[in-house]
Design an enzyme around this catalytic site. Sequence first.
Site, PDB file in Angstrom:
ATOM      1  N   GLY A 271       0.816  -1.208   0.000  1.00  0.00           N
ATOM      2  CA  GLY A 271       0.000   0.000   0.000  1.00  0.00           C
ATOM      3  C   GLY A 271       0.850   1.258   0.000  1.00  0.00           C
ATOM      4  O   GLY A 271       1.693   1.463  -0.874  1.00  0.00           O
ATOM      5  N   ASP A 272       0.618   2.099   1.020  1.00  0.00           N
ATOM      6  CA  ASP A 272       1.383   3.349   1.140  1.00  0.00           C
ATOM      7  C   ASP A 272       2.368   3.264   2.297  1.00  0.00           C
ATOM      8  O   ASP A 272       2.705   4.272   2.912  1.00  0.00           O
ATOM      9  CB  ASP A 272       0.437   4.536   1.327  1.00  0.00           C
ATOM     10  CG  ASP A 272      -0.460   4.363   2.540  1.00  0.00           C
ATOM     11  OD1 ASP A 272      -0.475   3.259   3.119  1.00  0.00           O
ATOM     12  OD2 ASP A 272      -1.135   5.339   2.916  1.00  0.00           O
ATOM     13  N   GLU A 273       2.856   2.063   2.580  1.00  0.00           N
ATOM     14  CA  GLU A 273       3.789   1.849   3.686  1.00  0.00           C
ATOM     15  C   GLU A 273       5.193   1.546   3.174  1.00  0.00           C
ATOM     16  O   GLU A 273       5.367   0.717   2.276  1.00  0.00           O
ATOM     17  CB  GLU A 273       3.310   0.706   4.580  1.00  0.00           C
ATOM     18  CG  GLU A 273       1.998   1.014   5.292  1.00  0.00           C
ATOM     19  CD  GLU A 273       1.529  -0.131   6.168  1.00  0.00           C
ATOM     20  OE1 GLU A 273       0.797   0.118   7.144  1.00  0.00           O
ATOM     21  OE2 GLU A 273       1.915  -1.289   5.861  1.00  0.00           O
TER      22      GLU A 273
END
Length: 363
Positions: A271-273
């Site tokens: 994801g956005d990690e």
Amino acid sequence: MSGGRILTASNQPSPEDGSDALLRQTLLEYQAILDNASVGITFTRKRRFLHCNQRFSEMFGWSSDELRELPTEILYPSQEAYEALTRTARPVLGSGERLDLEIEMKKRDGGTFWCRMLAKTIDPHDYSKGTIYITEDITERRNAQEALLRARDELELRVQERTAALEMANARLHAEIQERKMAEQQIRYLANHDALTGLPNRRLLEDRLEQAIEMARRNVHQVAVLFIDLDRFKPVNDLFGHRVGDLLLKAVAVRLRSLLRAVDTVSRVGGDEFVVVLPEMQSAVAACETAQRILLALARPYSVDGHELRVTPSIGISLFPANGIDADSLLTAADTAMYRSKHTVRGNFQLYQPDMRATGVEA
């Protein structure tokens, strides 16, 4: 076909003369030797035939009587061939040397065949005394040589063709090996990297983190793990679509790579990690300084597909050996600290503290 003759009945010496009889006998013996020779022999003077032996008559189809006073050029395939021979023979014969060459000659019926010709002047200083020619039919030998040359050329051609075929096969095999190597490299790369950003994935991240931990144990260093989550990323996807969201993630990855050292690792774990591993850290302060640089860099606006976008990161930091002694425990601690950062003031970083687990802040 009549045999070659040097003497005629009209010019034979009188049998009553003893010396003439001896001379006649000697001449007959010489003529017998000439006529029984296995090579053609002829005598010329001023480029005209005077007489020849039996073998010469058999080779060319002219008797000695028929050949007498005929020009020597009648035995050559063309005027050009005769003139070429003259240019070659004159300097050799004029120097007193023996002419020795292979040449194509013409029979009475117009057929041609190959001969070896040997020639020498009786007196190189006086051509008028004539020249002796010895001629050997070498057609069979020439044909055998040409057949051998053709066979050799054919063999060389087959060898060249086979060599070319082997080279092509080798080139194809080499290309296939290279393609296979590239495919294997691509498979290994995809197995260890994020398809979107090209960053190491979680598998490669954990391997490098374990290596950093092992090195830190040997050199008594610390290792910092920074767990990064992008705030306000979901609204970008919802408003502009996943394509713009993917472009934004790639832009974030580029900025992260530009901030770090060669020994550092930045990974996208989903994801956005993102996770950053900082080996060889001397203190928590150094890790916090790196986190601050990341906060400032990632908070700057992004120009993506004609849109100006902003996201801020929340960062959690864990340290080896204070917060964990293996990859799993350090990643868990950094993740916990990141969630504490998101639940306090977003766009900030937090160092992991043991009491964070007790307060139930974990994801």
